[in-house]
Enzyme design. Sequence first.
Site, PDB file in Angstrom:
ATOM      1  N   HIS A  52      24.752 -57.863 -36.178  1.00  0.00           N
ATOM      2  CA  HIS A  52      24.028 -58.111 -34.922  1.00  0.00           C
ATOM      3  C   HIS A  52      25.007 -58.607 -33.855  1.00  0.00           C
ATOM      4  CE1 HIS A  52      21.056 -59.088 -32.070  1.00  0.00           C
ATOM      5  NE2 HIS A  52      20.201 -59.779 -32.800  1.00  0.00           N
ATOM      6  N   HIS A  86      22.192 -59.034 -27.741  1.00  0.00           N
ATOM      7  CA  HIS A  86      21.129 -59.937 -27.278  1.00  0.00           C
ATOM      8  C   HIS A  86      21.525 -61.396 -27.066  1.00  0.00           C
ATOM      9  CE1 HIS A  86      18.332 -56.815 -29.426  1.00  0.00           C
ATOM     10  NE2 HIS A  86      18.952 -56.329 -28.373  1.00  0.00           N
ATOM     11  N   TYR A 115      23.553 -63.414 -28.781  1.00  0.00           N
ATOM     12  CA  TYR A 115      23.826 -64.283 -29.933  1.00  0.00           C
ATOM     13  C   TYR A 115      25.346 -64.374 -30.164  1.00  0.00           C
ATOM     14  CZ  TYR A 115      18.825 -64.129 -30.254  1.00  0.00           C
ATOM     15  OH  TYR A 115      17.497 -64.264 -29.943  1.00  0.00           O
TER      16      TYR A 115
END
Length: 389
Positions: free
Chosen positions: A179, A182, A184
Amino acid sequence: MADSDLFTPYKMSKFDLSHRVVLAPMTRCRALGGIPRSAMAEYYAQRSTPGGFLISEGTMISDTAAGFPHVPGIYNEEQVRAWKKVVDSVHAKGSVIFCQLWHVGRASHQVYQPGGAAPLSSIDKPISQRWRILMPDGSHAIYPKPRALNHSDIQDMVEHYRQAAINAIRAGFDGIEIHGAHGYLIDQFLKDGINDRTDEYGGSIENRCRFIMQVVKAVAMAIGADRVGVRMSPAIDHLDAMDSDPPKLGLAVIERLNKLQLELGSRLAYLHVTQPRYVAYGQTESGRLGSEEEEAQLMRTWRRAYQGTFICSGGFTRELGMKAIADGDADLVSYGRLFIANPDLVLRFKINAPLNKYVRKTFYTQDPVVGYTDYPFLDSGKQKLSSRL
Ligand SMILES: Cc1cc2nc3c(=O)[nH]c(=O)nc-3n(C[C@H](O)[C@H](O)[C@H](O)COP(=O)(O)O)c2cc1C
Protein backbone atom coordinates in the site's frame (compact mmCIF):
# COMPACT_ATOMS: atom_id res chain seq x y z
CA MET A 1 -19.16 -1.73 -26.65
CA ALA A 2 -19.21 -5.48 -26.11
CA ASP A 3 -20.90 -6.47 -22.88
CA SER A 4 -18.20 -9.03 -22.32
CA ASP A 5 -15.33 -6.63 -21.81
CA LEU A 6 -15.17 -6.97 -18.04
CA PHE A 7 -15.79 -10.66 -18.52
CA THR A 8 -12.94 -11.65 -20.76
CA PRO A 9 -10.35 -13.86 -19.05
CA TYR A 10 -7.00 -12.36 -18.10
CA LYS A 11 -3.68 -13.81 -17.09
CA MET A 12 -2.17 -11.78 -14.25
CA SER A 13 1.36 -13.09 -13.74
CA LYS A 14 0.84 -16.76 -12.87
CA PHE A 15 -2.88 -16.40 -12.14
CA ASP A 16 -5.62 -17.23 -14.62
CA LEU A 17 -8.49 -14.85 -13.94
CA SER A 18 -11.88 -15.47 -15.48
CA HIS A 19 -13.00 -11.82 -15.35
CA ARG A 20 -11.69 -8.30 -14.65
CA VAL A 21 -13.85 -7.24 -11.68
CA VAL A 22 -11.50 -7.00 -8.68
CA LEU A 23 -12.42 -6.48 -5.01
CA ALA A 24 -10.57 -3.29 -3.98
CA PRO A 25 -8.77 -3.34 -0.63
CA MET A 26 -11.10 -1.96 2.02
CA THR A 27 -10.63 -1.44 5.73
CA ARG A 28 -13.71 -2.70 7.54
CA CYS A 29 -12.58 -2.68 11.19
CA ARG A 30 -14.00 -6.12 11.99
CA ALA A 31 -10.79 -7.80 13.20
CA LEU A 32 -11.21 -7.40 16.96
CA GLY A 33 -7.83 -6.86 18.56
CA GLY A 34 -6.13 -7.24 15.17
CA ILE A 35 -7.16 -10.90 14.72
CA PRO A 36 -9.23 -11.83 11.66
CA ARG A 37 -12.47 -13.53 12.76
CA SER A 38 -14.95 -15.89 11.18
CA ALA A 39 -17.21 -13.11 9.87
CA MET A 40 -14.31 -12.03 7.69
CA ALA A 41 -14.10 -15.50 6.15
CA GLU A 42 -17.78 -15.18 5.27
CA TYR A 43 -17.45 -11.61 3.96
CA TYR A 44 -14.58 -12.46 1.61
CA ALA A 45 -16.15 -15.78 0.54
CA GLN A 46 -19.36 -13.94 -0.34
CA ARG A 47 -17.36 -11.76 -2.74
CA SER A 48 -15.40 -14.66 -4.28
CA THR A 49 -16.09 -16.15 -7.70
CA PRO A 50 -14.29 -18.84 -9.68
CA GLY A 51 -11.29 -17.11 -11.26
CA GLY A 52 -11.96 -13.85 -9.39
CA PHE A 53 -9.32 -11.63 -7.79
CA LEU A 54 -9.67 -10.14 -4.29
CA ILE A 55 -7.36 -7.76 -2.47
CA SER A 56 -7.67 -7.83 1.31
CA GLU A 57 -8.24 -4.83 3.50
CA GLY A 58 -5.13 -2.95 4.62
CA THR A 59 -3.31 -5.28 7.02
CA MET A 60 -0.81 -4.13 9.65
CA ILE A 61 2.79 -5.07 9.05
CA SER A 62 3.81 -4.33 12.65
CA ASP A 63 2.40 -3.17 15.97
CA THR A 64 3.02 0.49 15.01
CA ALA A 65 1.08 0.26 11.73
CA ALA A 66 -2.55 0.85 12.76
CA GLY A 67 -4.53 4.05 12.47
CA PHE A 68 -8.06 2.63 12.57
CA PRO A 69 -9.80 0.50 15.20
CA HIS A 70 -9.68 -3.27 14.82
CA VAL A 71 -7.70 -3.59 11.62
CA PRO A 72 -6.10 -6.99 11.12
CA GLY A 73 -2.39 -7.63 11.40
CA ILE A 74 -0.08 -10.14 9.75
CA TYR A 75 2.93 -9.85 12.05
CA ASN A 76 2.28 -12.58 14.64
CA GLU A 77 1.38 -16.25 14.58
CA GLU A 78 -2.15 -15.86 15.88
CA GLN A 79 -2.91 -13.46 13.04
CA VAL A 80 -1.33 -15.78 10.47
CA ARG A 81 -3.44 -18.70 11.71
CA ALA A 82 -6.62 -16.65 11.69
CA TRP A 83 -5.96 -15.29 8.20
CA LYS A 84 -5.49 -18.85 6.96
CA LYS A 85 -9.17 -19.57 7.61
CA VAL A 86 -10.18 -16.47 5.64
CA VAL A 87 -7.89 -17.35 2.75
CA ASP A 88 -9.10 -20.96 2.72
CA SER A 89 -12.72 -19.81 2.43
CA VAL A 90 -11.80 -17.66 -0.58
CA HIS A 91 -9.81 -20.42 -2.26
CA ALA A 92 -12.69 -22.83 -1.72
CA LYS A 93 -14.76 -20.52 -3.95
CA GLY A 94 -12.02 -20.44 -6.60
CA SER A 95 -10.72 -16.87 -6.17
CA VAL A 96 -7.18 -15.57 -5.92
CA ILE A 97 -6.49 -13.33 -2.92
CA PHE A 98 -3.63 -10.93 -2.17
CA CYS A 99 -2.97 -9.38 1.25
CA GLN A 100 -2.59 -5.61 1.30
CA LEU A 101 0.39 -4.68 3.49
CA TRP A 102 -0.21 -1.42 5.31
CA HIS A 103 1.55 0.99 7.61
CA VAL A 104 -0.35 4.23 8.19
CA GLY A 105 2.71 6.19 9.34
CA ARG A 106 1.62 9.49 10.88
CA ALA A 107 -2.06 8.77 10.16
CA SER A 108 -2.27 7.23 13.61
CA HIS A 109 -2.66 8.24 17.23
CA GLN A 110 -1.05 7.33 20.55
CA VAL A 111 -4.09 5.14 21.34
CA TYR A 112 -3.08 2.83 18.48
CA GLN A 113 0.62 2.77 19.36
CA PRO A 114 2.44 0.42 21.73
CA GLY A 115 3.09 2.15 25.04
CA GLY A 116 1.17 5.23 23.88
CA ALA A 117 4.18 6.37 21.83
CA ALA A 118 4.01 8.92 19.02
CA PRO A 119 3.16 7.53 15.56
CA LEU A 120 6.03 7.09 13.11
CA SER A 121 6.48 8.94 9.82
CA SER A 122 8.98 10.27 7.30
CA ILE A 123 8.78 13.59 9.15
CA ASP A 124 7.84 15.02 12.53
CA LYS A 125 4.92 17.20 11.38
CA PRO A 126 1.33 16.15 12.00
CA ILE A 127 -1.46 15.87 9.46
CA SER A 128 -3.32 19.20 9.38
CA GLN A 129 -6.48 19.78 11.37
CA ARG A 130 -8.47 19.58 8.15
CA TRP A 131 -8.44 15.85 8.81
CA ARG A 132 -9.63 13.83 11.80
CA ILE A 133 -8.72 10.35 12.93
CA LEU A 134 -11.36 7.75 13.85
CA MET A 135 -10.82 6.73 17.47
CA PRO A 136 -11.60 3.32 18.99
CA ASP A 137 -14.76 4.68 20.66
CA GLY A 138 -16.12 6.02 17.36
CA SER A 139 -15.26 9.66 18.11
CA HIS A 140 -12.86 11.73 16.00
CA ALA A 141 -9.64 13.44 17.09
CA ILE A 142 -6.89 15.57 15.55
CA TYR A 143 -3.76 13.79 14.39
CA PRO A 144 -0.83 14.04 16.82
CA LYS A 145 2.76 14.97 16.06
CA PRO A 146 4.67 11.97 14.75
CA ARG A 147 8.29 10.97 15.25
CA ALA A 148 10.44 10.96 12.12
CA LEU A 149 12.00 7.59 11.35
CA ASN A 150 15.79 7.57 11.55
CA HIS A 151 18.02 5.51 9.31
CA SER A 152 17.94 2.37 11.36
CA ASP A 153 14.15 2.65 11.88
CA ILE A 154 13.77 2.77 8.09
CA GLN A 155 15.76 -0.43 7.68
CA ASP A 156 13.61 -2.04 10.40
CA MET A 157 10.48 -0.90 8.58
CA VAL A 158 11.63 -2.49 5.31
CA GLU A 159 12.22 -5.68 7.26
CA HIS A 160 8.68 -5.51 8.70
CA TYR A 161 7.26 -5.37 5.15
CA ARG A 162 9.46 -8.30 4.11
CA GLN A 163 8.48 -10.43 7.09
CA ALA A 164 4.79 -9.53 6.73
CA ALA A 165 4.94 -10.65 3.08
CA ILE A 166 6.48 -13.95 4.10
CA ASN A 167 3.79 -14.35 6.77
CA ALA A 168 1.06 -13.63 4.22
CA ILE A 169 2.33 -16.40 1.97
CA ARG A 170 2.47 -18.72 5.01
CA ALA A 171 -1.17 -17.84 5.69
CA GLY A 172 -1.96 -19.05 2.17
CA PHE A 173 -2.35 -15.69 0.40
CA ASP A 174 -1.46 -15.90 -3.29
CA GLY A 175 0.49 -12.66 -3.07
CA ILE A 176 0.63 -9.26 -1.44
CA GLU A 177 -0.07 -5.66 -2.40
CA ILE A 178 2.18 -2.93 -1.03
CA HIS A 179 0.00 0.00 0.00
CA GLY A 180 1.91 2.98 -1.31
CA ALA A 181 -1.17 5.20 -1.68
CA HIS A 182 -3.64 7.54 0.05
CA GLY A 183 -1.31 9.49 2.34
CA TYR A 184 -0.05 6.58 4.45
CA LEU A 185 3.57 5.79 5.33
CA ILE A 186 4.99 5.14 1.86
CA ASP A 187 3.12 8.13 0.42
CA GLN A 188 4.55 10.21 3.29
CA PHE A 189 7.96 9.57 1.73
CA LEU A 190 6.85 9.99 -1.89
CA LYS A 191 5.06 13.36 -1.77
CA ASP A 192 7.03 16.60 -1.65
CA GLY A 193 4.07 18.28 0.07
CA ILE A 194 4.90 16.13 3.11
CA ASN A 195 8.48 14.88 2.92
CA ASP A 196 10.93 17.62 3.93
CA ARG A 197 13.78 15.31 4.93
CA THR A 198 17.27 16.45 4.09
CA ASP A 199 18.90 12.99 3.99
CA GLU A 200 18.84 10.49 1.14
CA TYR A 201 15.13 9.77 1.78
CA GLY A 202 13.98 13.35 1.05
CA GLY A 203 14.35 16.17 -1.45
CA SER A 204 14.85 14.86 -4.99
CA ILE A 205 12.39 12.44 -6.60
CA GLU A 206 15.17 9.86 -6.55
CA ASN A 207 15.39 10.19 -2.77
CA ARG A 208 11.63 10.27 -2.18
CA CYS A 209 11.25 7.04 -4.19
CA ARG A 210 14.00 5.31 -2.22
CA PHE A 211 11.79 3.91 0.56
CA ILE A 212 9.07 2.44 -1.68
CA MET A 213 11.69 0.88 -3.94
CA GLN A 214 13.55 -0.66 -1.01
CA VAL A 215 10.28 -2.14 0.23
CA VAL A 216 9.23 -3.47 -3.18
CA LYS A 217 12.64 -5.00 -3.82
CA ALA A 218 12.92 -6.63 -0.38
CA VAL A 219 9.43 -8.10 -0.64
CA ALA A 220 9.84 -9.23 -4.27
CA MET A 221 13.11 -10.95 -3.43
CA ALA A 222 11.48 -12.70 -0.47
CA ILE A 223 8.32 -14.04 -2.11
CA GLY A 224 8.86 -13.60 -5.87
CA ALA A 225 8.09 -10.50 -7.94
CA ASP A 226 5.13 -12.21 -9.62
CA ARG A 227 3.36 -12.33 -6.24
CA VAL A 228 3.79 -8.61 -5.55
CA GLY A 229 1.41 -5.80 -6.49
CA VAL A 230 2.05 -2.12 -5.79
CA ARG A 231 -0.57 0.53 -5.13
CA MET A 232 0.04 4.24 -5.60
CA SER A 233 -2.03 7.42 -5.86
CA PRO A 234 0.24 10.24 -7.02
CA ALA A 235 -2.69 12.56 -7.79
CA ILE A 236 -4.67 12.07 -4.58
CA ASP A 237 -4.27 14.49 -1.69
CA HIS A 238 -5.92 12.39 1.02
CA LEU A 239 -4.44 13.23 4.45
CA ASP A 240 -2.46 16.17 2.97
CA ALA A 241 -0.56 13.92 0.56
CA MET A 242 0.04 16.63 -2.00
CA ASP A 243 2.75 16.68 -4.59
CA SER A 244 3.85 19.61 -6.73
CA ASP A 245 4.02 17.39 -9.84
CA PRO A 246 1.87 14.25 -9.59
CA PRO A 247 2.31 13.19 -13.25
CA LYS A 248 6.11 13.30 -12.87
CA LEU A 249 6.04 11.50 -9.51
CA GLY A 250 3.86 8.73 -10.94
CA LEU A 251 6.20 8.31 -13.90
CA ALA A 252 9.21 8.25 -11.60
CA VAL A 253 7.78 5.36 -9.58
CA ILE A 254 6.79 3.54 -12.77
CA GLU A 255 10.24 3.91 -14.34
CA ARG A 256 11.79 2.46 -11.21
CA LEU A 257 9.33 -0.43 -11.09
CA ASN A 258 10.05 -1.18 -14.76
CA LYS A 259 13.78 -1.16 -14.03
CA LEU A 260 13.38 -3.40 -11.00
CA GLN A 261 11.39 -5.88 -13.09
CA LEU A 262 14.29 -6.08 -15.53
CA GLU A 263 16.79 -6.43 -12.71
CA LEU A 264 14.80 -9.23 -11.08
CA GLY A 265 14.07 -10.89 -14.42
CA SER A 266 10.38 -11.05 -13.59
CA ARG A 267 7.40 -8.78 -13.78
CA LEU A 268 5.53 -7.75 -10.67
CA ALA A 269 1.94 -9.02 -10.45
CA TYR A 270 0.51 -5.54 -11.15
CA LEU A 271 0.44 -1.81 -10.55
CA HIS A 272 -2.78 -0.54 -8.94
CA VAL A 273 -3.51 3.17 -9.33
CA THR A 274 -6.31 5.15 -7.70
CA GLN A 275 -8.03 7.60 -10.06
CA PRO A 276 -7.86 11.26 -9.10
CA ARG A 277 -11.66 11.44 -9.29
CA TYR A 278 -11.77 9.41 -6.11
CA VAL A 279 -10.72 11.82 -3.38
CA ALA A 280 -11.55 11.92 0.31
CA TYR A 281 -12.86 8.43 0.49
CA GLY A 282 -15.12 7.83 3.39
CA GLN A 283 -15.84 11.55 3.52
CA THR A 284 -17.73 12.41 0.36
CA GLU A 285 -19.46 10.43 -2.32
CA SER A 286 -16.73 11.34 -4.79
CA GLY A 287 -14.73 14.36 -5.78
CA ARG A 288 -12.90 15.74 -8.72
CA LEU A 289 -9.47 17.21 -9.16
CA GLY A 290 -9.21 17.91 -12.85
CA SER A 291 -11.55 17.53 -15.77
CA GLU A 292 -12.56 14.03 -16.72
CA GLU A 293 -10.43 14.26 -19.84
CA GLU A 294 -7.36 15.46 -17.92
CA GLU A 295 -7.70 12.59 -15.48
CA ALA A 296 -8.17 10.05 -18.22
CA GLN A 297 -5.06 11.39 -19.97
CA LEU A 298 -3.02 11.18 -16.79
CA MET A 299 -4.08 7.60 -16.11
CA ARG A 300 -3.38 6.73 -19.75
CA THR A 301 0.13 8.16 -19.55
CA TRP A 302 0.91 6.03 -16.52
CA ARG A 303 -0.79 2.99 -17.98
CA ARG A 304 1.30 3.20 -21.18
CA ALA A 305 4.52 3.77 -19.24
CA TYR A 306 4.10 0.78 -16.93
CA GLN A 307 5.29 -2.53 -18.33
CA GLY A 308 2.83 -4.96 -16.82
CA THR A 309 -0.69 -5.44 -15.53
CA PHE A 310 -2.45 -2.16 -14.71
CA ILE A 311 -5.39 -1.98 -12.30
CA CYS A 312 -7.53 1.17 -12.02
CA SER A 313 -9.70 2.03 -9.04
CA GLY A 314 -11.95 4.87 -8.00
CA GLY A 315 -15.48 5.80 -8.94
CA PHE A 316 -15.92 3.08 -11.55
CA THR A 317 -19.39 1.95 -12.53
CA ARG A 318 -20.14 -1.09 -14.65
CA GLU A 319 -20.15 1.11 -17.76
CA LEU A 320 -16.94 2.98 -16.92
CA GLY A 321 -15.22 -0.31 -16.15
CA MET A 322 -16.36 -1.78 -19.46
CA LYS A 323 -15.09 1.32 -21.25
CA ALA A 324 -11.72 1.29 -19.45
CA ILE A 325 -11.11 -2.30 -20.53
CA ALA A 326 -12.44 -1.77 -24.05
CA ASP A 327 -10.30 1.37 -24.55
CA GLY A 328 -7.20 -0.40 -23.25
CA ASP A 329 -6.94 2.00 -20.29
CA ALA A 330 -6.78 -0.85 -17.75
CA ASP A 331 -6.34 -4.60 -17.60
CA LEU A 332 -8.41 -4.97 -14.45
CA VAL A 333 -10.75 -2.64 -12.55
CA SER A 334 -11.07 -2.69 -8.78
CA TYR A 335 -14.39 -1.84 -7.17
CA GLY A 336 -14.76 -0.66 -3.59
CA ARG A 337 -18.05 0.71 -2.37
CA LEU A 338 -20.18 -1.13 -4.91
CA PHE A 339 -18.59 -4.38 -3.76
CA ILE A 340 -19.31 -3.58 -0.09
CA ALA A 341 -23.03 -3.35 -0.88
CA ASN A 342 -23.19 -6.11 -3.48
CA PRO A 343 -21.56 -9.37 -2.47
CA ASP A 344 -22.57 -10.75 -5.88
CA LEU A 345 -21.36 -7.70 -7.79
CA VAL A 346 -19.74 -9.86 -10.46
CA LEU A 347 -23.03 -11.58 -11.27
CA ARG A 348 -24.97 -8.32 -11.14
CA PHE A 349 -22.52 -6.71 -13.57
CA LYS A 350 -22.68 -9.73 -15.82
CA ILE A 351 -26.46 -9.64 -16.18
CA ASN A 352 -26.66 -5.87 -15.71
CA ALA A 353 -28.89 -6.23 -12.65
CA PRO A 354 -29.75 -3.34 -10.32
CA LEU A 355 -27.39 -2.72 -7.40
CA ASN A 356 -27.89 -2.45 -3.63
CA LYS A 357 -26.87 0.91 -2.17
CA TYR A 358 -24.02 1.08 0.30
CA VAL A 359 -24.54 2.37 3.83
CA ARG A 360 -21.64 4.60 4.74
CA LYS A 361 -22.28 4.63 8.48
CA THR A 362 -21.44 0.92 8.80
CA PHE A 363 -18.19 1.05 6.78
CA TYR A 364 -15.99 1.12 9.88
CA THR A 365 -18.17 -0.39 12.61
CA GLN A 366 -17.46 -3.69 14.33
CA ASP A 367 -20.73 -5.60 13.94
CA PRO A 368 -19.90 -8.95 12.28
CA VAL A 369 -23.19 -8.94 10.37
CA VAL A 370 -24.83 -5.52 10.05
CA GLY A 371 -23.46 -3.59 7.09
CA TYR A 372 -20.94 -6.36 6.57
CA THR A 373 -22.30 -9.79 5.61
CA ASP A 374 -26.00 -8.85 5.46
CA TYR A 375 -26.15 -7.08 2.10
CA PRO A 376 -28.57 -9.18 0.04
CA PHE A 377 -27.69 -11.35 -2.90
CA LEU A 378 -29.85 -11.17 -6.00
CA ASP A 379 -31.47 -14.47 -5.13
CA SER A 380 -32.06 -13.76 -1.45
CA GLY A 381 -35.75 -12.95 -1.75
CA LYS A 382 -37.51 -10.31 -3.80
CA GLN A 383 -38.94 -8.46 -0.83
CA LYS A 384 -35.66 -8.01 0.99
CA LEU A 385 -33.96 -7.01 -2.23
CA SER A 386 -36.52 -4.49 -3.38
CA SER A 387 -36.44 -2.72 -0.02
CA ARG A 388 -32.79 -1.81 -0.59
CA LEU A 389 -32.84 -0.89 -4.25
C1 LIG B 1 -14.62 1.77 3.58
C2 LIG B 1 -13.41 1.92 2.72
C3 LIG B 1 -12.20 1.44 3.17
C4 LIG B 1 -11.06 1.54 2.36
N1 LIG B 1 -9.88 0.99 2.79
C5 LIG B 1 -8.80 0.95 1.97
C6 LIG B 1 -7.65 0.22 2.33
O1 LIG B 1 -7.56 -0.40 3.40
N2 LIG B 1 -6.62 0.22 1.45
C7 LIG B 1 -6.66 0.90 0.25
O2 LIG B 1 -5.70 0.87 -0.50
N3 LIG B 1 -7.77 1.56 -0.13
C8 LIG B 1 -8.84 1.58 0.68
N4 LIG B 1 -9.99 2.19 0.26
C9 LIG B 1 -10.08 2.71 -1.12
C10 LIG B 1 -10.65 1.61 -2.05
O3 LIG B 1 -9.70 0.58 -2.26
C11 LIG B 1 -11.06 2.16 -3.43
O4 LIG B 1 -9.94 2.61 -4.13
C12 LIG B 1 -12.05 3.28 -3.28
O5 LIG B 1 -13.16 2.89 -2.52
C13 LIG B 1 -12.51 3.80 -4.64
O6 LIG B 1 -13.21 2.83 -5.33
P1 LIG B 1 -14.82 2.90 -5.42
O7 LIG B 1 -15.17 4.22 -6.04
O8 LIG B 1 -15.13 1.72 -6.31
O9 LIG B 1 -15.34 2.76 -4.03
C14 LIG B 1 -11.14 2.14 1.08
C15 LIG B 1 -12.36 2.64 0.65
C16 LIG B 1 -13.50 2.53 1.43
C17 LIG B 1 -14.81 3.03 0.92
